[in-house]
Design an enzyme around this catalytic site. Structure first.
Site, PDB file in Angstrom:
ATOM      1  N   SER A  39      20.154  36.453   0.635  1.00  0.00           N
ATOM      2  CA  SER A  39      18.866  37.097   0.933  1.00  0.00           C
ATOM      3  C   SER A  39      18.383  38.091  -0.111  1.00  0.00           C
ATOM      4  CB  SER A  39      18.905  37.786   2.301  1.00  0.00           C
ATOM      5  OG  SER A  39      19.692  38.951   2.253  1.00  0.00           O
ATOM      6  N   LYS A  80      19.109  45.193   2.270  1.00  0.00           N
ATOM      7  CA  LYS A  80      17.697  44.845   2.030  1.00  0.00           C
ATOM      8  C   LYS A  80      17.044  45.930   1.193  1.00  0.00           C
ATOM      9  CE  LYS A  80      18.123  41.388   4.909  1.00  0.00           C
ATOM     10  NZ  LYS A  80      18.531  40.133   4.395  1.00  0.00           N
TER      11      LYS A  80
END
Length: 184
Positions: A39, A80
């Site tokens: 990701s 993230k």
């Protein structure tokens, strides 16, 4: 004999002090984290080992574009990038990020965007309100996205991330050796 006993006591004290200091550093200041999944490509790769600073957000708040580690579930931490701060509006249109209505450059995505087939977008269009039901990021929360936008479980799915769930800021990749660097 008394000398040996004293030497062992000194070594024992030194070991206990070192162990206590290591625990304090690990619990309060820094933590090792292993990246799981794609990701955050190309910035971070699966199995990158990082050091996360826990102290940065004890004395301050996350800043836009910081790479953070947070508790996504009781058993799982995610890595993230902070995109939206409290009070911000966030949207993506035609693969372009807009914060508070202004176009924002994301140089860390350029390599990935250039490798996309013609006509394909890295980030599908969205508005903050469309994915969270709220117009702005609430106080005490951030809105996060993975750098691999078309393959990331982030705030578009999870919603806003409360400050209390943030473990810390990723500061250094230390393994594998050929990837040692400061995280940006």
């Amino acid at each position: 004999m008394a000398f040996m006993k004293k030497a062992w006591l000194e070594w024992g004290k030194a070991f206990v002090i070192a162990a206590v200091l290591a625990i304090i550093v690990r619990m309060v200041l820094f933590a090792p984290v292993v990246v799981e999944g794609p990701s955050m490509l190309p910035t971070l790769k699966d199995s990158d080992h990082m050091i996360v600073s826990k102290i940065n957000y004890t004395i301050g708040n996350p800043e836009r574009f910081d790479i953070i580690v947070f508790h996504a579930t009781e058993k799982k931490d995610y890595v993230k990038r902070v995109i939206g701060l409290p009070g911000d509006t966030v949207a993506v249109k035609d693969d372009q990020l807009y914060i508070n209505g202004k176009k924002v450059e994301e140089p860390y995505l350029e390599e990935r965007k250039e490798s996309m087939p013609d006509g394909q977008k890295l980030t599908q269009d969205f508005t903050l309100e469309g994915v969270t039901g709220q117009k702005t990021v609430p106080e005490g929360h951030v809105f996060v996205l993975g750098d691999n936008r078309n393959n990331s479980t982030d705030s578009r799915i999870l919603g806003f991330i409360p400050y209390e769930a943030i473990v810390g800021e990723a500061v250094l990749i230390y393994w594998p050796i050929d990837r040692i660097r400061i995280v940006e």
